[in-house]
Design a protein around this motif. Structure first.
Motif, PDB file in Angstrom:
ATOM      1  N   LEU A   1      16.085  42.666  56.278  1.00  0.00           N
ATOM      2  CA  LEU A   1      14.718  43.314  56.193  1.00  0.00           C
ATOM      3  C   LEU A   1      14.063  41.551  55.900  1.00  0.00           C
ATOM      4  N   TYR A   2      14.730  40.175  55.491  1.00  0.00           N
ATOM      5  CA  TYR A   2      14.209  39.478  55.141  1.00  0.00           C
ATOM      6  C   TYR A   2      14.137  38.614  56.465  1.00  0.00           C
ATOM      7  N   LEU A   3      15.348  38.965  57.644  1.00  0.00           N
ATOM      8  CA  LEU A   3      14.998  38.178  59.230  1.00  0.00           C
ATOM      9  C   LEU A   3      13.968  38.873  59.749  1.00  0.00           C
ATOM     10  N   MET A   4      13.885  40.330  59.352  1.00  0.00           N
ATOM     11  CA  MET A   4      12.705  41.008  60.677  1.00  0.00           C
ATOM     12  C   MET A   4      11.671  41.174  60.046  1.00  0.00           C
ATOM     13  N   SER A   5      11.636  40.360  58.619  1.00  0.00           N
ATOM     14  CA  SER A   5       9.830  40.361  58.258  1.00  0.00           C
ATOM     15  C   SER A   5       9.679  38.624  58.869  1.00  0.00           C
ATOM     16  N   LEU A   6      10.803  38.045  59.327  1.00  0.00           N
ATOM     17  CA  LEU A   6      10.162  36.740  60.279  1.00  0.00           C
ATOM     18  C   LEU A   6      10.247  36.747  60.830  1.00  0.00           C
ATOM     19  N   GLY A   7      10.075  37.871  61.884  1.00  0.00           N
ATOM     20  CA  GLY A   7      10.160  38.165  63.610  1.00  0.00           C
ATOM     21  C   GLY A   7      11.216  37.517  63.417  1.00  0.00           C
ATOM     22  N   TYR A   8      12.267  37.664  63.165  1.00  0.00           N
ATOM     23  CA  TYR A   8      13.795  37.512  64.224  1.00  0.00           C
ATOM     24  C   TYR A   8      14.935  38.047  64.136  1.00  0.00           C
ATOM     25  N   GLU A   9      14.457  39.645  64.596  1.00  0.00           N
ATOM     26  CA  GLU A   9      14.986  40.562  65.316  1.00  0.00           C
ATOM     27  C   GLU A   9      16.359  40.392  65.802  1.00  0.00           C
ATOM     28  N   GLU A  10      17.125  39.492  66.381  1.00  0.00           N
ATOM     29  CA  GLU A  10      18.555  39.063  66.808  1.00  0.00           C
ATOM     30  C   GLU A  10      19.521  38.758  65.796  1.00  0.00           C
ATOM     31  N   ALA A  11      18.694  38.419  64.797  1.00  0.00           N
ATOM     32  CA  ALA A  11      19.629  37.136  63.655  1.00  0.00           C
ATOM     33  C   ALA A  11      18.904  38.745  62.274  1.00  0.00           C
ATOM     34  N   ALA A  12      18.783  39.367  62.124  1.00  0.00           N
ATOM     35  CA  ALA A  12      18.290  40.560  61.736  1.00  0.00           C
ATOM     36  C   ALA A  12      19.281  41.780  61.634  1.00  0.00           C
ATOM     37  N   LYS A  13      19.388  41.375  63.136  1.00  0.00           N
ATOM     38  CA  LYS A  13      21.031  42.838  63.673  1.00  0.00           C
ATOM     39  C   LYS A  13      22.444  41.967  63.460  1.00  0.00           C
ATOM     40  N   ILE A  14      22.282  40.919  63.646  1.00  0.00           N
ATOM     41  CA  ILE A  14      23.607  40.057  62.972  1.00  0.00           C
ATOM     42  C   ILE A  14      23.672  40.029  62.071  1.00  0.00           C
ATOM     43  N   SER A  15      22.791  40.221  60.668  1.00  0.00           N
ATOM     44  CA  SER A  15      22.971  40.356  59.627  1.00  0.00           C
ATOM     45  C   SER A  15      23.608  42.097  59.219  1.00  0.00           C
ATOM     46  N   ILE A  16      23.001  42.822  59.854  1.00  0.00           N
ATOM     47  CA  ILE A  16      23.828  43.804  59.382  1.00  0.00           C
ATOM     48  C   ILE A  16      24.838  44.332  59.889  1.00  0.00           C
ATOM     49  N   THR A  17      25.150  44.067  61.573  1.00  0.00           N
ATOM     50  CA  THR A  17      26.388  43.951  62.568  1.00  0.00           C
ATOM     51  C   THR A  17      27.617  43.376  61.775  1.00  0.00           C
ATOM     52  N   HIS A  18      27.295  42.073  61.047  1.00  0.00           N
ATOM     53  CA  HIS A  18      28.728  41.335  60.916  1.00  0.00           C
ATOM     54  C   HIS A  18      29.573  42.115  60.280  1.00  0.00           C
ATOM     55  N   SER A  19      29.431  42.398  59.129  1.00  0.00           N
ATOM     56  CA  SER A  19      30.416  43.069  58.008  1.00  0.00           C
ATOM     57  C   SER A  19      31.089  44.378  58.807  1.00  0.00           C
ATOM     58  N   PHE A  20      30.712  44.504  60.330  1.00  0.00           N
ATOM     59  CA  PHE A  20      30.794  45.995  60.547  1.00  0.00           C
ATOM     60  C   PHE A  20      30.917  46.329  61.687  1.00  0.00           C
ATOM     61  N   PRO A  21      32.441  45.375  62.254  1.00  0.00           N
ATOM     62  CA  PRO A  21      33.485  45.310  63.407  1.00  0.00           C
ATOM     63  C   PRO A  21      33.640  47.321  63.996  1.00  0.00           C
ATOM     64  N   VAL A  22      33.953  48.052  62.694  1.00  0.00           N
ATOM     65  CA  VAL A  22      34.012  49.548  63.107  1.00  0.00           C
ATOM     66  C   VAL A  22      32.596  49.570  62.390  1.00  0.00           C
ATOM     67  N   LYS A  23      31.812  50.172  63.331  1.00  0.00           N
ATOM     68  CA  LYS A  23      30.370  51.558  62.600  1.00  0.00           C
ATOM     69  C   LYS A  23      30.584  52.010  61.933  1.00  0.00           C
ATOM     70  N   SER A  24      31.594  52.131  60.956  1.00  0.00           N
ATOM     71  CA  SER A  24      31.306  53.058  59.603  1.00  0.00           C
ATOM     72  C   SER A  24      31.276  52.374  58.047  1.00  0.00           C
ATOM     73  N   LEU A  25      30.325  52.763  56.971  1.00  0.00           N
ATOM     74  CA  LEU A  25      30.466  52.382  56.065  1.00  0.00           C
ATOM     75  C   LEU A  25      31.532  52.621  55.242  1.00  0.00           C
TER      76      LEU A  25
END
Length: 191
Positions: free
Chosen positions: A75-99
């Protein structure tokens, strides 16, 4: 859009003043590892890899948290307009796409958990996602270590480590070693 390296480091430095801790050094090591590996990959940009590594844990700026840091960072990176980095903020903890693969507590609401899962489902992983997942899995605050050492450290601190995530991390390590045609330890200089 991404910030420059200088802007990304300034964001990290500012964030550290808000919430000091070893996460900053871990982020720098992640960035350094991503840069070095990307340098051997003609289809990856080293500077972009470095910036994404610096910012992957930026959600920690808001205080100590577990899974919340991935959403806060997004949310913070999206608010700054840094969508690529925002995506990484979400995906970095999930090599398997499951909570269920998250190691740590769920310190968000059910709606926020659904939002995180929705983002994981929405995003298609590319080699930058995979690279930061690998680098996050070898970066300790004082330098890179063997992936099993890092995963054992996380398992010791949190009491468990999902086998599917363990296996996926090792598969991603193999993927990059095949891609660069050498062991990561030779690129990153750890034993």
């Amino acid at each position: 859009m991404l910030p420059t390296k200088e802007e990304a480091f300034a964001l990290l430095k500012e964030s550290y003043t808000m919430n000091p801790g070893p996460w900053k050094d871990h982020s720098v090591v992640t960035a350094q590892c991503a840069y070095k590996i990307a340098a051997y990959c003609p289809d990856l940009d080293e500077a972009k890899a470095y910036i994404l590594g610096l910012l992957h844990d930026i959600g920690r700026r808001f205080g100590f948290s577990y899974i919340r840091h991935v959403l806060d960072g997004y949310l913070y990176l999206m608010s700054l307009g840094y969508e690529e980095a925002a995506k990484i903020s979400i995906t970095h903890s999930f090599p398997v796409k499951s909570l269920e693969m998250y190691v740590g507590e769920w310190d968000v609401s059910k709606q926020e958990l659904a939002q995180i899962q929705g983002l994981l489902d929405f995003y298609e992983y590319d080699d930058y996602d995979r690279l930061i997942q690998v680098c996050d899995s070898i970066a300790m605050p004082n330098g890179p270590v063997d992936m099993i050492t890092r995963m054992e450290d996380v398992k010791h601190r949190y009491g468990s480590y999902p086998q599917k995530k363990w296996n996926k991390n090792l598969a991603l390590k193999d993927y990059f070693e095949d891609k660069i045609r050498m062991p990561l330890r030779e690129v990153l200089f750890f034993s």
